[in-house]
Scaffold this active site. Structure first.
Site, PDB file in Angstrom:
ATOM      1  N   HIS A 164       0.815  -1.223   0.000  1.00 12.41           N
ATOM      2  CA  HIS A 164       0.000   0.000   0.000  1.00 12.41           C
ATOM      3  C   HIS A 164       0.848   1.273   0.000  1.00 12.41           C
ATOM      4  O   HIS A 164       0.330   2.364  -0.209  1.00 12.41           O
ATOM      5  CB  HIS A 164      -0.932   0.006   1.222  1.00 12.41           C
ATOM      6  CG  HIS A 164      -2.055  -0.978   1.105  1.00 12.41           C
ATOM      7  ND1 HIS A 164      -3.326  -0.612   0.756  1.00 12.41           N
ATOM      8  CD2 HIS A 164      -2.080  -2.330   1.238  1.00 12.41           C
ATOM      9  CE1 HIS A 164      -4.108  -1.685   0.717  1.00 12.41           C
ATOM     10  NE2 HIS A 164      -3.365  -2.739   1.002  1.00 12.41           N
ATOM     11  N   ASP A 166       3.669   9.416  -1.131  1.00 14.54           N
ATOM     12  CA  ASP A 166       2.482   8.661  -0.710  1.00 14.54           C
ATOM     13  C   ASP A 166       2.282   7.513  -1.672  1.00 14.54           C
ATOM     14  O   ASP A 166       2.485   7.683  -2.874  1.00 14.54           O
ATOM     15  CB  ASP A 166       1.242   9.583  -0.773  1.00 14.54           C
ATOM     16  CG  ASP A 166       0.295   9.371   0.401  1.00 14.54           C
ATOM     17  OD1 ASP A 166       0.226   8.235   0.896  1.00 14.54           O
ATOM     18  OD2 ASP A 166      -0.358  10.352   0.818  1.00 14.54           O
TER      19      ASP A 166
HETATM   20  P1  ADQ Z   1      -2.894   6.314   4.635  1.00  9.52           P
HETATM   21  O1  ADQ Z   1      -1.506   6.801   4.767  1.00  9.52           O
HETATM   22  O2  ADQ Z   1      -3.660   6.162   5.895  1.00  9.52           O
HETATM   23  O3  ADQ Z   1      -2.958   4.922   3.829  1.00  9.52           O
HETATM   24  P2  ADQ Z   1      -4.811   7.817   2.752  1.00  9.52           P
HETATM   25  O4  ADQ Z   1      -4.924   7.017   1.527  1.00  9.52           O
HETATM   26  O5  ADQ Z   1      -4.631   9.259   2.518  1.00  9.52           O
HETATM   27  O6  ADQ Z   1      -3.604   7.405   3.651  1.00  9.52           O
HETATM   28  O7  ADQ Z   1      -6.117   7.695   3.688  1.00  9.52           O
HETATM   29  C1  ADQ Z   1      -6.749   6.503   3.982  1.00  9.52           C
HETATM   30  C2  ADQ Z   1      -8.134   6.782   4.600  1.00  9.52           C
HETATM   31  O8  ADQ Z   1      -8.025   7.449   5.849  1.00  9.52           O
HETATM   32  C3  ADQ Z   1      -9.026   7.660   3.720  1.00  9.52           C
HETATM   33  O9  ADQ Z   1     -10.275   7.016   3.584  1.00  9.52           O
HETATM   34  C4  ADQ Z   1      -9.165   8.966   4.491  1.00  9.52           C
HETATM   35  O10 ADQ Z   1     -10.426   9.585   4.361  1.00  9.52           O
HETATM   36  C5  ADQ Z   1      -8.956   8.533   5.920  1.00  9.52           C
HETATM   37  N1  ADQ Z   1      -8.397   9.648   6.717  1.00  9.52           N
HETATM   38  C6  ADQ Z   1      -7.178  10.191   6.595  1.00  9.52           C
HETATM   39  N2  ADQ Z   1      -7.023  11.195   7.488  1.00  9.52           N
HETATM   40  C7  ADQ Z   1      -8.177  11.295   8.180  1.00  9.52           C
HETATM   41  C8  ADQ Z   1      -8.644  12.153   9.231  1.00  9.52           C
HETATM   42  N3  ADQ Z   1      -7.877  13.119   9.731  1.00  9.52           N
HETATM   43  N4  ADQ Z   1      -9.903  11.964   9.702  1.00  9.52           N
HETATM   44  C9  ADQ Z   1     -10.688  10.988   9.178  1.00  9.52           C
HETATM   45  N5  ADQ Z   1     -10.298  10.154   8.189  1.00  9.52           N
HETATM   46  C10 ADQ Z   1      -9.056  10.294   7.691  1.00  9.52           C
HETATM   47  C11 ADQ Z   1      -2.048   4.033   3.164  1.00  9.52           C
HETATM   48  C12 ADQ Z   1      -1.050   4.686   2.200  1.00  9.52           C
HETATM   49  C13 ADQ Z   1      -1.793   5.495   1.126  1.00  9.52           C
HETATM   50  C14 ADQ Z   1      -2.811   4.595   0.402  1.00  9.52           C
HETATM   51  C15 ADQ Z   1      -3.693   3.853   1.402  1.00  9.52           C
HETATM   52  C16 ADQ Z   1      -4.578   2.815   0.727  1.00  9.52           C
HETATM   53  O11 ADQ Z   1      -0.128   5.520   2.902  1.00  9.52           O
HETATM   54  O12 ADQ Z   1      -0.868   6.033   0.191  1.00  9.52           O
HETATM   55  O13 ADQ Z   1      -3.628   5.403  -0.431  1.00  9.52           O
HETATM   56  O14 ADQ Z   1      -2.900   3.172   2.366  1.00  9.52           O
HETATM   57  O15 ADQ Z   1      -3.820   1.918  -0.014  1.00  9.52           O
END
Ligand code: ADQ
Length: 470
Positions: A158, A366
């Site tokens: 991921h 990311d």
């Molecule tokens: P994350 O680093 O957690 O995931 P991201 O893809 O931006 O990053 O977000 C995942 C989920 O978390 C989204 O549904 C988002 O809405 C939610 N989220 C993030 N911040 C939040 C907040 N402050 N409050 C509520 N909800 C929040 C990892 C990788 C990413 C990749 C995902 C999925 O780092 O690059 O896109 O996995 O593979």
């Protein structure tokens, strides 16, 4: 296809909407095949029970079986805090400077992967298809194979995979990457990550390309490709239309009727480029005085991995930057930045996104970044907002109609934000239409289906050479 077995560090109950699109999409496939989801329970115990093996907690969620084990505090420190988040997370995000290569961590990482393999093996059926997720569990297939597991095993990373010379800085990288090559199919978020993997196995392991996505390496055949993850666009749009989504939207529109809203939603993590984003916003206020008093940035940063010290540093830096921007530019009736260190309920995110004219998604690195896709899905097509997106997010490979920026360059990022704030309706509509088409075409169901379809095409093969000693 046989029964699907998903393995990840943490599991989610797919019946709960709060679990998010990934859990819902995996849940659907798991439901259809009466599958099993296995991972860590999130609970810690002082020590392993007499006999050494952790008991498995099993819960039935409709047709899906959820199985978890606890970890000892010692294993958690070495495997999760130490190796996964102290070594792999920073290095795979190109941050060698933040890695802590303590020799004990890799042992703990391997110990927990062996524990996962030993616990999972007796639960497997001969025609199961196993799908392992993310950097916590890279060696799992090799550990399962060492115990005689013959089933097809796929892996999806991921987070990003950096170029070979960065990977080669990890002590034990050859062991780690040989582990990755024990899968039948390895999936990456972007073509760039996939290319880094191909370069690594060619240059460090003399892999032979067999054409298409097939490689011969370590005496076995491996498939590898890019499978950019998506969101459940329909589910997210339905959330925007639901009472809580609408109520949030109306409230934000009322509150900010005189000002344009910019939004940032992230986990508080150094990969997300939050201080750099604040500096770009400060630059915007300094260079374009008309934005003062007319634009407000809402930044939500949810607490994350607070037991890792690099995260406390970023928290303090962010608080200090927000304080100084508000101190220098704020008015009695206007605060430029509203910063919240908390998680917002998933049901309220679409309303917040829809009320915002601009989203700032500016990570330094990311894997994908799903917030960018959620922002697009939540917009009103008749009056959509503009996405300002880092060129270093995996999402930038697909979302070409966003305003792509270099987050390290505050000046040019500020210029892009200014452009976004002033963009005429027609251009906003055109860009949004194109972006929406892209995220609908490659949504999370497409991602799931195309990965599993590809995994089903991989050939049954010999177990390969013995697994490396550490
Ligand atoms: P994350 O680093 O957690 O995931 P991201 O893809 O931006 O990053 O977000 C995942 C989920 O978390 C989204 O549904 C988002 O809405 C939610 N989220 C993030 N911040 C939040 C907040 N402050 N409050 C509520 N909800 C929040 C990892 C990788 C990413 C990749 C995902 C999925 O780092 O690059 O896109 O996995 O593979």
């Amino acid at each position: 296809m046989g029964r699907l077995v998903v393995v990840s560090n943490r599991i989610a109950d797919p019946r709960k909407t709060a679990a998010g699109g990934l859990a819902v999409a995996l849940g659907e496939v798991l439901n259809n095949s009466g599958g099993l989801w296995f991972g860590w329970s999130g609970k810690l115990v002082d020590e392993a029970p007499p006999g050494g093996e952790m008991p498995v907690h099993v819960q039935q969620a409709g047709p899906v079986k959820l199985a978890t084990i606890d970890l000892t505090k010692e294993d958690y420190q070495a495997y999760y805090v130490g190796y996964a988040n102290g070594v792999l997370w920073p290095v795979l995000h190109y941050r060698l400077d933040l890695a802590d290569f303590d020799a004990g961590y890799i042992e703990g990482y391997r110990r927990v992967n062996q524990l996962f393999a030993r616990t999972l093996l007796p639960m497997l059926q001969p025609d199961d298809v196993i799908w392992v997720h993310d950097y916590h569990l890279i060696p799992l297939a090799a550990e399962l194979r060492a115990l005689g597991c013959q089933q097809r095993i796929g892996f999806f990373l991921h987070i990003p995979l950096p170029p070979p010379l960065i990977l080669a800085a990890i002590p034990g990288h050859d062991w780690l990457m040989k582990g990755l090559c024990s899968y039948d199919l390895v999936g990456f978020q972007s073509h760039a990550d996939h290319e880094h993997f191909c370069h690594y196995i060619e240059s460090e392991a003399h892999a032979q390309h067999l054409g298409d996505d097939r490689w011969r390496v370590f005496n076995r055949t491996l498939h590898a490709g890019a499978f950019p993850i998506g969101i459940d666009v329909q589910e997210f749009q339905a959330l925007a239309e639901a009472p809580e989504g609408r109520e949030m939207y109306e409230r934000m529109r009322r509150e900010y009727s005189r000002r344009k809203l910019l939004v940032g939603v992230d986990r508080l993590d150094y990969s997300k480029g939050l201080p750099q984003r604040m500096r770009a916003f400060r630059e915007l206020l300094a260079r374009y005085p008309e934005t003062r008093n007319s634009a407000t940035l809402i930044q939500i940063a949810s607490p994350s991995r607070e037991d890792v010290s690099a995260y406390t540093d970023i928290l303090h830096e962010l608080e200090s930057l927000c304080g100084s921007i508000n101190g220098n530019y704020g008015e009695l009736d206007w605060m430029p930045v509203r910063y919240m260190h908390r998680t917002v309920a998933r049901s309220r995110l679409p309303g917040l996104y829809r009320a915002s004219r601009v989203a700032l998604v500016t990570p330094l690195r990311d894997g994908m970044n799903l917030v960018a896709k959620e922002f697009i899905a939540a917009q009103d097509p008749a009056d959509p907002g503009v996405l300002v997106l880092s060129r270093f997010a995996g999402a930038a490979e697909q979302l070409k109609e966003a305003l792509l920026v270099n987050p390290y360059d505050a000046e040019s990022t500020a210029a892009a934000i200014h452009l976004a704030l002033q963009m005429p309706l027609e251009e906003r509509q055109q860009r949004h239409q194109a972006l929406l088409t892209t995220i609908k075409k490659s949504d999370v169901h497409w991602w799931c289906d195309s990965f599993l379809h590809q995994l089903a095409q991989t050939e049954a093969q010999e177990t390969g050479t013995p697994w490396l000693r550490l």
